[in-house]
Design an enzyme around this catalytic site. Sequence first.
Site, PDB file in Angstrom:
ATOM      1  N   ALA A  36      45.210  35.353  41.664  1.00 25.27           N
ATOM      2  CA  ALA A  36      44.162  34.821  40.621  1.00 25.27           C
ATOM      3  C   ALA A  36      43.306  33.677  41.302  1.00 25.27           C
ATOM      4  CB  ALA A  36      44.612  34.271  39.334  1.00 25.27           C
ATOM      5  N   LEU A  37      42.806  34.202  42.669  1.00 28.25           N
ATOM      6  CA  LEU A  37      42.355  33.168  43.549  1.00 28.25           C
ATOM      7  C   LEU A  37      41.047  32.536  43.197  1.00 28.25           C
ATOM      8  CD1 LEU A  37      43.110  35.219  46.801  1.00 28.25           C
ATOM      9  CD2 LEU A  37      44.642  33.354  45.506  1.00 28.25           C
ATOM     10  N   HIS A  41      41.528  28.049  46.395  1.00 33.18           N
ATOM     11  CA  HIS A  41      42.485  28.829  47.224  1.00 33.18           C
ATOM     12  C   HIS A  41      41.710  29.062  48.484  1.00 33.18           C
ATOM     13  CE1 HIS A  41      44.441  30.230  43.513  1.00 33.18           C
ATOM     14  NE2 HIS A  41      45.413  29.717  44.076  1.00 33.18           N
ATOM     15  N   LYS A 154      46.368  19.652  44.385  1.00 32.16           N
ATOM     16  CA  LYS A 154      46.320  19.505  42.922  1.00 32.16           C
ATOM     17  C   LYS A 154      47.909  19.305  42.194  1.00 32.16           C
ATOM     18  CE  LYS A 154      45.538  22.766  39.564  1.00 32.16           C
ATOM     19  NZ  LYS A 154      46.505  22.639  38.653  1.00 32.16           N
ATOM     20  N   VAL A 181      39.970  20.796  45.053  1.00 33.24           N
ATOM     21  CA  VAL A 181      38.449  21.184  44.545  1.00 33.24           C
ATOM     22  C   VAL A 181      38.292  21.359  43.376  1.00 33.24           C
ATOM     23  CG1 VAL A 181      36.887  23.290  45.085  1.00 33.24           C
ATOM     24  CG2 VAL A 181      38.697  22.604  46.923  1.00 33.24           C
TER      25      VAL A 181
END
Length: 283
Positions: A36-37, A41, A154, A181
């Site tokens: 689920a990039l 990522h 994160k 990000v």
Amino acid sequence: MPRTPMVVRTVPALRRAVDGLRARKATVALVPTMGALHDGHVSLVRIARRRARKVVVSIFVNPTQFAPTEDFGSYPRTWKADVEKLTAEGVELIWYPELKAMYPDGFATKIVPEGPATVGLEDRFRPHFFGGVATVVAKLFTQVRPDVAIFGEKDFQQLRVVTQMARDLDLGVKVIGSRTVRERDGLAMSSRNVYLSADERKVAPELHRAMKESARRLREGADVRSAIAAGETIIKQAGFDLDYLDVRHAETLQPIAALKDGPMRILVAARLGTTRLIDNIAV
Ligand code: PAF
């Protein structure tokens, strides 16, 4: 036209492929993911590319880090889009193990991390989580034997747990953390953001705003308790159910009383409807 990465699904095939990558002593970076990039990522892959000649990305939704009540079954799986993103980044190899390659019948060994894994943050709310993460990451490291591995900040406690484990067990991998990000409105990118309804998505950036408010107060000399209380108010008023908002020493994750005592990190976990979000920032 970039070449589609090689995809391997069994440990013997992985070993052969990594040996091939290592020809002429090329260095190898691993980016462990659950697929689920998103752009977060992609930024890890770009850092991997700067740190090593060859890049391996693992995609494995690891069942042992989910409690039975959590979202293992519904975790987003976006294989085709993931391969397209990794192709565009020139990734050499995707390690996409079958469940049995990771957990063969009779599998009976588990890593039980302590130190940063037992500081009362994520571990308090997801007691199964770091055992599952440490076990699967130890396996990924011994399977791929990368020179470096890149993890997002994160999941800040996870980054600390994996760093400690690699050091304690002499796994021979340099663990590198990479900046979170964010979307333009401050929401940290996460595969789980797709669970948010349109209304929840509008509210979600309040988590980042709350941490920034606590950080500002700490920098201006407020005590930890009042700085955190200010952040908590923002989070609760926005409609979140708060698991924790806390200030910790950025390396040990132990409680910290003042900025003069070391680098501070603010960490948060909160639920919006059925979606649980985590985030953190430096003070
Ligand atoms: O952060 C993740 O995506 C996962 O926890 C990891 C490190 C790939 C282990 O399953």
